[in-house]
Design an enzyme around this catalytic site. Structure first.
Site, PDB file in Angstrom:
ATOM      1  N   ASP A 106      33.208  41.766  39.007  1.00 14.06           N
ATOM      2  CA  ASP A 106      33.565  42.750  37.976  1.00 14.06           C
ATOM      3  C   ASP A 106      33.644  42.207  36.557  1.00 14.06           C
ATOM      4  O   ASP A 106      34.135  42.899  35.682  1.00 14.06           O
ATOM      5  CB  ASP A 106      34.871  43.475  38.357  1.00 14.06           C
ATOM      6  CG  ASP A 106      36.112  42.729  37.915  1.00 14.06           C
ATOM      7  OD1 ASP A 106      36.115  41.475  37.979  1.00 14.06           O
ATOM      8  OD2 ASP A 106      37.073  43.398  37.517  1.00 14.06           O
ATOM      9  N   GLU A 107      33.169  40.993  36.331  1.00  7.84           N
ATOM     10  CA  GLU A 107      33.252  40.503  34.956  1.00  7.84           C
ATOM     11  C   GLU A 107      32.144  39.510  34.631  1.00  7.84           C
ATOM     12  O   GLU A 107      31.597  38.861  35.513  1.00  7.84           O
ATOM     13  CB  GLU A 107      34.614  39.875  34.681  1.00  7.84           C
ATOM     14  CG  GLU A 107      34.865  38.583  35.428  1.00  7.84           C
ATOM     15  CD  GLU A 107      36.297  38.095  35.243  1.00  7.84           C
ATOM     16  OE1 GLU A 107      36.581  37.489  34.195  1.00  7.84           O
ATOM     17  OE2 GLU A 107      37.112  38.322  36.158  1.00  7.84           O
TER      18      GLU A 107
HETATM   19  N1  DCP Z   1      40.638  41.078  43.899  1.00  8.19           N
HETATM   20  C1  DCP Z   1      41.062  40.734  45.164  1.00  8.19           C
HETATM   21  N2  DCP Z   1      42.168  39.950  45.343  1.00  8.19           N
HETATM   22  C2  DCP Z   1      42.873  39.499  44.276  1.00  8.19           C
HETATM   23  C3  DCP Z   1      42.462  39.826  42.968  1.00  8.19           C
HETATM   24  C4  DCP Z   1      41.323  40.633  42.806  1.00  8.19           C
HETATM   25  O1  DCP Z   1      40.429  41.152  46.143  1.00  8.19           O
HETATM   26  N3  DCP Z   1      43.951  38.742  44.450  1.00  8.19           N
HETATM   27  C5  DCP Z   1      39.472  41.962  43.743  1.00  8.19           C
HETATM   28  C6  DCP Z   1      39.922  43.387  43.603  1.00  8.19           C
HETATM   29  C7  DCP Z   1      39.825  43.682  42.140  1.00  8.19           C
HETATM   30  C8  DCP Z   1      38.666  42.797  41.739  1.00  8.19           C
HETATM   31  O2  DCP Z   1      38.722  41.651  42.575  1.00  8.19           O
HETATM   32  O3  DCP Z   1      39.591  45.050  41.878  1.00  8.19           O
HETATM   33  C9  DCP Z   1      38.712  42.388  40.272  1.00  8.19           C
HETATM   34  O4  DCP Z   1      39.882  41.637  40.038  1.00  8.19           O
HETATM   35  P1  DCP Z   1      40.635  41.664  38.670  1.00  8.19           P
HETATM   36  O5  DCP Z   1      41.534  40.488  38.639  1.00  8.19           O
HETATM   37  O6  DCP Z   1      39.660  41.801  37.550  1.00  8.19           O
HETATM   38  O7  DCP Z   1      41.583  42.943  38.728  1.00  8.19           O
HETATM   39  P2  DCP Z   1      41.241  44.475  38.653  1.00  8.19           P
HETATM   40  O8  DCP Z   1      39.849  44.729  38.216  1.00  8.19           O
HETATM   41  O9  DCP Z   1      41.633  45.117  39.951  1.00  8.19           O
HETATM   42  O10 DCP Z   1      42.257  45.000  37.559  1.00  8.19           O
HETATM   43  P3  DCP Z   1      42.276  44.734  35.960  1.00  8.19           P
HETATM   44  O11 DCP Z   1      42.155  46.103  35.357  1.00  8.19           O
HETATM   45  O12 DCP Z   1      43.592  44.115  35.691  1.00  8.19           O
HETATM   46  O13 DCP Z   1      41.133  43.830  35.641  1.00  8.19           O
HETATM   47 CA    CA Z   2      38.997  43.643  36.413  1.00  9.55          CA
HETATM   48 CA    CA Z   3      37.967  40.350  36.922  1.00  5.83          CA
END
Ligand code: DCP
Ligand code: CA
Ligand code: CA
Length: 381
Positions: A106-107
């Site tokens: 996602d990044e």
């Molecule tokens: N992920 C995971 N376990 C974790 C952290 C993340 O499986 N401990 C997965 C689910 C997230 C994705 O990776 O959706 C992307 O992680 P991010 O840290 O970028 O967090 P999010 O996208 O969920 O939220 P944010 O809006 O804070 O970026």
């Molecule tokens: Ca994210």
């Molecule tokens: Ca991320």
């Protein structure tokens, strides 16, 4: 040291949870928790921002999330779907620059110092990318713009969700001093504890140490900390060159049934794929044709040649043969894609993965040192 690059860091908001809300309108606006089941001692992978209001966050036991927010909708992850969306996002990035370095699904970092298209101002370009992700995919992303990777990543985090932040060099001091050192690339749990022992929790506190003092405590990583604490980071954006396939695709504004018209589209795709292959210096043996029909059913047809598929003409000819193995001409087609895979690992330039987990361990391995900390080897300071 001045840095005149323009770097964008894009990170999707609540990625897995947002994809679930995208695919199921009943989940929109609701607390959604994606993760393992509480019975199997699963943990939360992602929590929608609605769920975060209840204190739910990633890596927390799903059981705990349930206690905090029993009304949340708990869903298991669908990795294949997240990967598919990830590829769509990365394809948008690659339209703007060849220099795209994905960090996870996602990044990614984008070096847009010399973009292939779009507005000249990096802020506007980042905004255009965010808008496209929203309109074409249906998800929100946050972005940071700065002159290096570190600052761009810090920036993308500042106005989450759905935020855009530019850290201009002269505004760096508004952000950096109060930042927790845990946000520094290269600071893992162990290093953070060691820094805390030295009384260092923020960048302002880290700056009280001279470069040689930090080197005494952390070896070469200490010099890295010294510079990063001052917002200096010369790590280049390194695109993935060891991609398993290289290709492109087109979604048509109107579905196409006519085979001649489809072949014209294949010709264009063949040209674009050839350009990309040449840029990457890759030569593959397997050509894959991808089709999405008007009913959204997707199929692929592949052919592997004994020798490398080299020319645009070869790619077109094989793709036309593959088209005959489909329902082209009968079922309307909404998307055509071509990709080449089966690269010779020796010949296609490979990228050693040097994602920063803990800089200390990377320095210890010696390998990517020169790439990661080029300034440490220079005489500039
Ligand atoms: N992920 C995971 N376990 C974790 C952290 C993340 O499986 N401990 C997965 C689910 C997230 C994705 O990776 O959706 C992307 O992680 P991010 O840290 O970028 O967090 P999010 O996208 O969920 O939220 P944010 O809006 O804070 O970026
Ligand atoms: Ca994210
Ligand atoms: Ca991320």
């Amino acid at each position: 040291m001045t840095d005149h690059r323009k770097i964008i860091h894009v990170d999707m908001d609540a990625f897995f949870a947002s994809v679930e809300q995208l695919d199921n309108i009943n989940l929109r606006g609701k607390p959604v928790v994606v993760g393992g089941s509480p019975e199997n001692r699963g943990v939360v992978a992602a929590a929608s921002y609605e769920a975060r209001a209840f204190g739910v966050h990633s890596a927390m036991p799903t059981r705990h999330a349930y206690q905090l927010c029993p009304q949340a909708v708990f869903v298991p992850p669908r990795f294949a779907r997240y990967k598919e969306i990830s590829e769509q996002i990365m394809a948008i990035f690659r339209e703007y620059t060849e220099l795209v370095e994905p960090l996870s699904l996602d990044e990614a970092y984008l070096d847009v110092t010399q973009p292939l298209k779009g507005p000249a101002l990096a802020r506007e370009l980042a905004q255009e990318i965010r808008t496209r992700i929203k309109t074409e995919i249906g998800l929100s992303a946050s972005a940071g713009v700065a002159s290096n990777k570190f600052l761009a990543k810090i920036a993308s985090d500042l106005k989450k969700p759905d935020g855009l932040t530019v850290i201009a060099p002269q505004r760096m001091e508004d952000v950096l001093p109060q930042l927790n050192v845990k946000k520094l690339p290269g600071v893992g749990k162990v290093t953070a504890a060691k820094l805390a022992d030295l009384g260092v929790n923020t960048i302002a506190e880290l700056r009280r140490f001279s470069e040689s003092e930090l080197e005494a405590h952390f070896g070469k990583t200490g010099a890295w900390f010294y510079h990063i604490a001052r917002g200096e980071d010369s790590r280049p954006v390194v695109p993935h060159r060891d991609r398993k396939s290289i290709g492109c695709e087109d979604t048509f504004s109107a579905d196409i049934t006519n085979v001649d018209q489809l072949k014209l589209e294949l010709r264009q795709l063949a040209r674009r794929v050839t350009e990309r292959l040449n840029r990457a210096g890759a030569k593959g043996r397997t050509l894959t044709l991808k089709i999405t029909y008007d009913d959204f059913i997707k199929i692929t047809r592949s052919k592997t040649e004994a020798r490398e598929i080299l020319t645009e003409e070869e790619i077109f000819t094989i793709s036309a043969q593959l088209l005959e193995l489909t329902d082209a001409g009968i079922k309307p087609i909404r998307l055509l894609g071509l990709s080449l895979s089966g690269f010779d690992a020796e010949r296609t330039s490979r990228r050693t993965d040097h994602q920063l987990k803990d800089a200390a361990s990377i320095v210890a391995t010696g390998g990517p040192f020169q790439l990661v900390f080029p300034f440490l080897l220079s005489n500039e300071h």
